[in-house]
Design a protein around this motif. Structure first.
Motif, PDB file in Angstrom:
ATOM      1  N   TRP A 127       0.844  -1.195   0.000  1.00 42.24           N
ATOM      2  CA  TRP A 127       0.000   0.000   0.000  1.00 42.24           C
ATOM      3  C   TRP A 127       0.873   1.236   0.000  1.00 42.24           C
ATOM      4  O   TRP A 127       1.886   1.298   0.715  1.00 42.24           O
ATOM      5  CB  TRP A 127      -0.913   0.005   1.220  1.00 42.24           C
ATOM      6  N   LEU A 128       0.500   2.247  -0.817  1.00 49.48           N
ATOM      7  CA  LEU A 128       1.329   3.441  -0.991  1.00 49.48           C
ATOM      8  C   LEU A 128       0.464   4.701  -0.932  1.00 49.48           C
ATOM      9  O   LEU A 128      -0.728   4.670  -1.232  1.00 49.48           O
ATOM     10  CB  LEU A 128       2.044   3.403  -2.348  1.00 49.48           C
ATOM     11  N   ASN A 129       1.092   5.804  -0.567  1.00 57.02           N
ATOM     12  CA  ASN A 129       0.526   7.159  -0.701  1.00 57.02           C
ATOM     13  C   ASN A 129      -0.865   7.315  -0.085  1.00 57.02           C
ATOM     14  O   ASN A 129      -1.806   7.771  -0.739  1.00 57.02           O
ATOM     15  CB  ASN A 129       0.468   7.575  -2.183  1.00 57.02           C
TER      16      ASN A 129
ATOM     17  N   ASP B 128      -3.937   8.935   1.918  1.00 56.30           N
ATOM     18  CA  ASP B 128      -4.436  10.268   2.245  1.00 56.30           C
ATOM     19  C   ASP B 128      -5.651  10.097   3.147  1.00 56.30           C
ATOM     20  O   ASP B 128      -6.652   9.524   2.708  1.00 56.30           O
ATOM     21  CB  ASP B 128      -4.815  11.032   0.979  1.00 56.30           C
TER      22      ASP B 128
ATOM     23  N   GLY C  85      -2.188  11.000   5.770  1.00 57.09           N
ATOM     24  CA  GLY C  85      -0.947  10.276   5.981  1.00 57.09           C
ATOM     25  C   GLY C  85      -0.892   9.459   7.255  1.00 57.09           C
ATOM     26  O   GLY C  85       0.046   8.672   7.429  1.00 57.09           O
TER      27      GLY C  85
ATOM     28  N   SER D 186      -8.008   8.320   0.101  1.00 60.36           N
ATOM     29  CA  SER D 186      -7.480   7.619  -1.074  1.00 60.36           C
ATOM     30  C   SER D 186      -6.193   6.898  -0.703  1.00 60.36           C
ATOM     31  O   SER D 186      -5.520   7.244   0.276  1.00 60.36           O
ATOM     32  CB  SER D 186      -7.220   8.596  -2.227  1.00 60.36           C
ATOM     33  N   ILE D 187      -5.841   5.901  -1.523  1.00 56.59           N
ATOM     34  CA  ILE D 187      -4.624   5.125  -1.311  1.00 56.59           C
ATOM     35  C   ILE D 187      -4.323   4.369  -2.595  1.00 56.59           C
ATOM     36  O   ILE D 187      -5.216   4.168  -3.434  1.00 56.59           O
ATOM     37  CB  ILE D 187      -4.793   4.146  -0.120  1.00 56.59           C
ATOM     38  N   SER D 188      -3.071   3.955  -2.781  1.00 58.91           N
ATOM     39  CA  SER D 188      -2.673   3.179  -3.961  1.00 58.91           C
ATOM     40  C   SER D 188      -2.161   1.812  -3.540  1.00 58.91           C
ATOM     41  O   SER D 188      -1.626   1.641  -2.443  1.00 58.91           O
ATOM     42  CB  SER D 188      -1.581   3.904  -4.755  1.00 58.91           C
TER      43      SER D 188
ATOM     44  N   SER E 290       0.285  -1.259  -5.076  1.00 55.78           N
ATOM     45  CA  SER E 290       1.222  -1.749  -6.087  1.00 55.78           C
ATOM     46  C   SER E 290       1.301  -3.271  -5.981  1.00 55.78           C
ATOM     47  O   SER E 290       1.493  -3.810  -4.887  1.00 55.78           O
ATOM     48  CB  SER E 290       2.605  -1.140  -5.881  1.00 55.78           C
TER      49      SER E 290
ATOM     50  N   ASP F  20      -5.308   2.756  -8.004  1.00 55.64           N
ATOM     51  CA  ASP F  20      -5.693   3.876  -7.156  1.00 55.64           C
ATOM     52  C   ASP F  20      -7.069   3.602  -6.568  1.00 55.64           C
ATOM     53  O   ASP F  20      -8.020   3.299  -7.305  1.00 55.64           O
ATOM     54  CB  ASP F  20      -5.732   5.183  -7.958  1.00 55.64           C
TER      55      ASP F  20
END
Length: 246
Positions: free
Chosen positions: A42-44, A46, A48, A112-114, A116, A137
């Motif tokens: 999980w990345l980025n 919002d 944080g 939100s979150i990404s 990979s 996304d």
């Protein structure tokens, strides 16, 4: 004269067939692959302060504080499929499972979150490596648990909304022995249908499977190569005719 020409043609065809056989050797018939590893993270997020754990087969994101003593934090999980996994040409296969956990919470919620996801392995019969990475996304709507503020279609007080979008890196191809191996990530599916967004009931979970496919096709020879094969075939036919006449 016609018989001689026919012999040249036959000889040329046989020679060309031999050349094509060299371009597409018999071992290319082993059309499959082995997935040796699947990793995800999980990345980025919002905001944080979302808690992220990217260790192990199951990676997770959690947010908020439990609003009830029996509940938990809301969150996302992605669990990778076990490897190794063997594939054949034409297979559609599961990479992993996404899960949304919807619990009553208070405090800051996810916006939100990404995600990979990478799977890699080897082409059978050649040990040629491949690797495919995709980025998804997710947009999240944590609805207030009060009637009159629920999204259309809610079946509880109130359903949360999850939206997933494939961002980049949907496919990769590898050419081995004149064959093109195309790996494509199709996206998340629920009961075989493509998933883009859903509503998750309060105090419930939703699941979707991330799937991909393997297609194997011959690589077409360019026009120049076919011209060369034809010319070489003609020369081979003439040589064969001269040997027959000697």
């Amino acid at each position: 004269m016609m018989k001689a020409v026919a012999k040249v043609v036959v000889g040329g065809v046989l020679f060309a067939a031999a050349v094509v056989g060299t371009a597409y050797p018999a071992k290319a018939a082993v059309m499959g692959a082995t997935v040796t590893s699947i990793t995800a993270s999980w990345l980025n997020p919002d905001p944080g302060n979302v808690s992220i754990d990217n260790d192990g087969r199951t990676v997770s994101a959690r947010w908020g504080y439990p609003a009830t003593w029996w509940g938990g934090r809301s969150g996302y999980d992605f669990r990778a499929k076990r490897t190794p996994s063997d594939l054949d040409a034409g297979d559609t296969f599961k990479i992993g499972t996404f899960k949304h956990l919807n619990y009553p919470i208070y405090g800051t919620a996810l916006s939100s979150i990404s995600l990979s996801v990478t799977f890699e392995g080897l082409i059978k019969g050649s040990n040629t490596p491949f690797q495919v990475t995709s980025l998804f996304d997710f947009e999240h709507t944590e609805t207030p648990n009060t009637w009159g503020h629920c999204p259309s279609g809610s079946q509880s007080t109130c359903d949360d909304i999850v939206t997933a979008t494939l961002n980049e890196g949907a496919s990769q191809s590898v050419i081995v022995d004149g064959m093109k191996y195309l790996f494509t990530i199709a996206g998340f599916q629920v009961n075989g249908d493509q998933f883009e967004n859903w509503l998750t009931k309060e105090k419930h979970t939703n699941k979707a499977h991330l799937v991909a496919s393997l297609e194997v096709h011959p690589v077409p020879l360019p026009a120049a190569a076919w011209f060369l094969i034809t010319a070489l075939g003609g020369l081979g036919g003439l040589r064969w005719l001269k040997q027959r006449s000697a």
